[in-house]
Design a protein around this motif. Structure first.
Motif, PDB file in Angstrom:
ATOM      1  N   PRO A   1    -108.143  10.241 -20.737  1.00 47.07           N
ATOM      2  CA  PRO A   1    -107.769  10.168 -22.152  1.00 47.07           C
ATOM      3  C   PRO A   1    -107.286   8.767 -22.520  1.00 47.07           C
ATOM      4  O   PRO A   1    -106.722   8.043 -21.681  1.00 47.07           O
ATOM      5  N   TRP A   2    -107.456   8.366 -23.762  1.00 46.68           N
ATOM      6  CA  TRP A   2    -107.135   6.999 -24.170  1.00 46.68           C
ATOM      7  C   TRP A   2    -105.660   6.683 -23.963  1.00 46.68           C
ATOM      8  O   TRP A   2    -105.307   5.556 -23.593  1.00 46.68           O
ATOM      9  N   ASP A   3    -104.780   7.664 -24.218  1.00 47.45           N
ATOM     10  CA  ASP A   3    -103.358   7.378 -24.065  1.00 47.45           C
ATOM     11  C   ASP A   3    -102.981   7.246 -22.585  1.00 47.45           C
ATOM     12  O   ASP A   3    -102.067   6.498 -22.237  1.00 47.45           O
ATOM     13  N   HIS A   4    -103.700   7.945 -21.705  1.00 46.40           N
ATOM     14  CA  HIS A   4    -103.501   7.764 -20.271  1.00 46.40           C
ATOM     15  C   HIS A   4    -103.943   6.362 -19.869  1.00 46.40           C
ATOM     16  O   HIS A   4    -103.252   5.682 -19.088  1.00 46.40           O
ATOM     17  N   ARG A   5    -105.084   5.901 -20.368  1.00 44.48           N
ATOM     18  CA  ARG A   5    -105.555   4.548 -20.057  1.00 44.48           C
ATOM     19  C   ARG A   5    -104.564   3.493 -20.548  1.00 44.48           C
ATOM     20  O   ARG A   5    -104.274   2.523 -19.843  1.00 44.48           O
ATOM     21  N   ALA A   6    -104.046   3.693 -21.752  1.00 45.72           N
ATOM     22  CA  ALA A   6    -103.078   2.739 -22.295  1.00 45.72           C
ATOM     23  C   ALA A   6    -101.806   2.722 -21.465  1.00 45.72           C
ATOM     24  O   ALA A   6    -101.236   1.649 -21.191  1.00 45.72           O
ATOM     25  N   PHE A   7    -101.368   3.898 -21.036  1.00 45.81           N
ATOM     26  CA  PHE A   7    -100.161   3.974 -20.220  1.00 45.81           C
ATOM     27  C   PHE A   7    -100.378   3.273 -18.885  1.00 45.81           C
ATOM     28  O   PHE A   7     -99.499   2.551 -18.393  1.00 45.81           O
ATOM     29  N   ARG A   8    -101.562   3.454 -18.309  1.00 42.96           N
ATOM     30  CA  ARG A   8    -101.851   2.801 -17.030  1.00 42.96           C
ATOM     31  C   ARG A   8    -101.849   1.280 -17.174  1.00 42.96           C
ATOM     32  O   ARG A   8    -101.293   0.574 -16.321  1.00 42.96           O
ATOM     33  N   GLU A   9    -102.471   0.782 -18.237  1.00 40.26           N
ATOM     34  CA  GLU A   9    -102.497  -0.661 -18.451  1.00 40.26           C
ATOM     35  C   GLU A   9    -101.087  -1.230 -18.593  1.00 40.26           C
ATOM     36  O   GLU A   9    -100.808  -2.351 -18.157  1.00 40.26           O
ATOM     37  N   GLN A  10    -100.208  -0.448 -19.158  1.00 44.23           N
ATOM     38  CA  GLN A  10     -98.852  -0.905 -19.404  1.00 44.23           C
ATOM     39  C   GLN A  10     -97.986  -0.895 -18.147  1.00 44.23           C
ATOM     40  O   GLN A  10     -97.090  -1.728 -17.992  1.00 44.23           O
ATOM     41  N   THR A  11     -98.234   0.045 -17.242  1.00 43.74           N
ATOM     42  CA  THR A  11     -97.306   0.259 -16.129  1.00 43.74           C
ATOM     43  C   THR A  11     -97.853  -0.068 -14.741  1.00 43.74           C
ATOM     44  O   THR A  11     -97.078  -0.190 -13.788  1.00 43.74           O
ATOM     45  N   GLU A  12     -99.156  -0.211 -14.593  1.00 44.37           N
ATOM     46  CA  GLU A  12     -99.739  -0.310 -13.257  1.00 44.37           C
ATOM     47  C   GLU A  12     -99.184  -1.484 -12.461  1.00 44.37           C
ATOM     48  O   GLU A  12     -98.868  -1.353 -11.270  1.00 44.37           O
ATOM     49  N   GLY A  13     -99.058  -2.651 -13.082  1.00 43.18           N
ATOM     50  CA  GLY A  13     -98.551  -3.807 -12.359  1.00 43.18           C
ATOM     51  C   GLY A  13     -97.140  -3.588 -11.834  1.00 43.18           C
ATOM     52  O   GLY A  13     -96.825  -3.951 -10.691  1.00 43.18           O
ATOM     53  N   ASP A  14     -96.296  -2.978 -12.641  1.00 42.82           N
ATOM     54  CA  ASP A  14     -94.923  -2.705 -12.211  1.00 42.82           C
ATOM     55  C   ASP A  14     -94.885  -1.643 -11.119  1.00 42.82           C
ATOM     56  O   ASP A  14     -94.086  -1.727 -10.176  1.00 42.82           O
ATOM     57  N   TYR A  15     -95.750  -0.639 -11.207  1.00 46.14           N
ATOM     58  CA  TYR A  15     -95.823   0.385 -10.165  1.00 46.14           C
ATOM     59  C   TYR A  15     -96.233  -0.242  -8.827  1.00 46.14           C
ATOM     60  O   TYR A  15     -95.724   0.139  -7.762  1.00 46.14           O
TER      61      TYR A  15
ATOM     62  N   THR B   1    -101.567   7.947  -7.864  1.00 41.43           N
ATOM     63  CA  THR B   1    -100.552   8.331  -8.840  1.00 41.43           C
ATOM     64  C   THR B   1    -101.167   8.551 -10.212  1.00 41.43           C
ATOM     65  O   THR B   1    -100.885   9.554 -10.894  1.00 41.43           O
ATOM     66  N   PHE B   2    -102.045   7.644 -10.625  1.00 37.77           N
ATOM     67  CA  PHE B   2    -102.661   7.792 -11.945  1.00 37.77           C
ATOM     68  C   PHE B   2    -103.679   8.922 -11.971  1.00 37.77           C
ATOM     69  O   PHE B   2    -103.882   9.554 -13.023  1.00 37.77           O
ATOM     70  N   ASP B   3    -104.319   9.221 -10.845  1.00 34.05           N
ATOM     71  CA  ASP B   3    -105.199  10.389 -10.785  1.00 34.05           C
ATOM     72  C   ASP B   3    -104.380  11.675 -10.919  1.00 34.05           C
ATOM     73  O   ASP B   3    -104.783  12.617 -11.616  1.00 34.05           O
ATOM     74  N   ILE B   4    -103.244  11.731 -10.235  1.00 34.78           N
ATOM     75  CA  ILE B   4    -102.371  12.909 -10.345  1.00 34.78           C
ATOM     76  C   ILE B   4    -101.880  13.065 -11.775  1.00 34.78           C
ATOM     77  O   ILE B   4    -101.847  14.178 -12.321  1.00 34.78           O
TER      78      ILE B   4
END
Length: 299
Positions: free
Chosen positions: A129-143, A163-166
């Protein structure tokens, strides 16, 4: 198949039959990564094992074993069909299932045979979903920075991807939770800790001494060697902190995040983050620098 935006409708009626048992203790972390969301979706659906058994033509006892992680590692065919009945996205599920299959010592040939005779069972590479993609772009580097403290590079990347698959599998729950950021952080933390070496029940942080902000700021190798033992001792003390204080100290002291960034990442108020850091710092300093003993002295 529908996306996670259309979850099964929960039923208020009690589910007939025997209650589903817990996941077996010997289930690997990657197997558990897809099994737990599948169990939660099944329990929320209101469906019974008997109904699912009839729909996918698979024995009820075998479905129970699959949902508890008991017996042989399941073939993709039954996982796919069960996911279709529960309206779960098959692409993140397939990636987690495949990775866990290798951990279960299944060969590439075995994995390929699960779909070669029935192309319809092949997982479709779809976008989240688009909001999942946006959330990943925002947090992946910090994770990735957080995971790096505990895991090597390959494990770090795989763990954050998992984590993002889950999260994709349980994205509706994340969106309807009290705070999506906190929900996601709990998923990340659980996934990282499941793959982190532990000693006496506590995560080991010793290897992180070679990649801290403090060490990266040094220019003299001799200074680095002198500082490592002190940092290892510091990390050992940090590992005894309560969970929330532990995460704040890791993010603040090892990853170099500002308090505001920690607040945004873990889904806690800035006041809570500062309070946790203050209490954690007091504990660490009391252990590393205890007050001098007055035993044996005269008043």
């Amino acid at each position: 198949m529908t996306t996670p935006t259309d979850p099964p409708v929960p039923s208020d009626r009690p589910r007939p039959g025997r209650k589903l048992g817990p996941i077996a203790g010997n289930v690997s972390s990657t197997h558990r990564a897809w099994l737990e969301p599948m169990r939660e979706t099944y329990l929320a659906s209101g469906l019974t094992l008997s109904a699912l058994s009839s729909r996918i033509s698979f024995a009820k006892s075998k479905l129970s074993e699959l949902l508890r992680g008991v017996g042989l590692y399941p073939r993709w065919e039954v996982v796919f069909l069960l996911a279709a009945e529960l309206d779960m996205p098959n692409w993140p599920l397939y990636r987690l299932w495949r990775q866990a299959a290798f951990e279960a010592r299944r060969t590439s040939e075995w994995i390929d045979r699960c779909t070669e005779r029935k192309p319809i069972l092949t997982a479709t590479h779809t976008a989240p979903p688009w909001d999942h993609r946006a959330f990943r772009e925002q947090t992946e580097g910090d994770y990735l920075l957080y995971a790096q403290v505990f895991l090597d590079d390959n494990q770090r990347d795989t763990t954050v991807s998992d984590t993002f698959d889950i999260l994709w599998l349980s994205w509706n729950d994340a969106l309807t939770s009290h705070d999506t950021r906190r929900y996601a952080w709990n998923v990340l933390r659980a996934t990282v800790m499941a793959r982190t070496p532990h000693r006496d029940g506590r995560p080991e942080l010793g290897m992180a001494a070679f990649d801290t902000v403090a060490l990266r700021s040094l220019t003299d190798p001799a200074d680095e060697l002198d500082l490592v033992p002190e940092l290892v001792e510091l990390f050992t003390v940090i590992s005894h902190l309560p969970r929330r204080q532990f995460d704040v100290m890791v993010l603040r002291r090892l990853c170099g995040f500002a308090p505001e960034a920690v607040s945004a990442l873990v889904g806690a108020s800035l006041a809570t983050v500062r309070s946790d850091e203050r209490h954690a710092t007091h504990f660490v300093e009391s252990v590393l620098y205890p007050p001098p003993s007055t035993e044996g002295t005269t008043p």
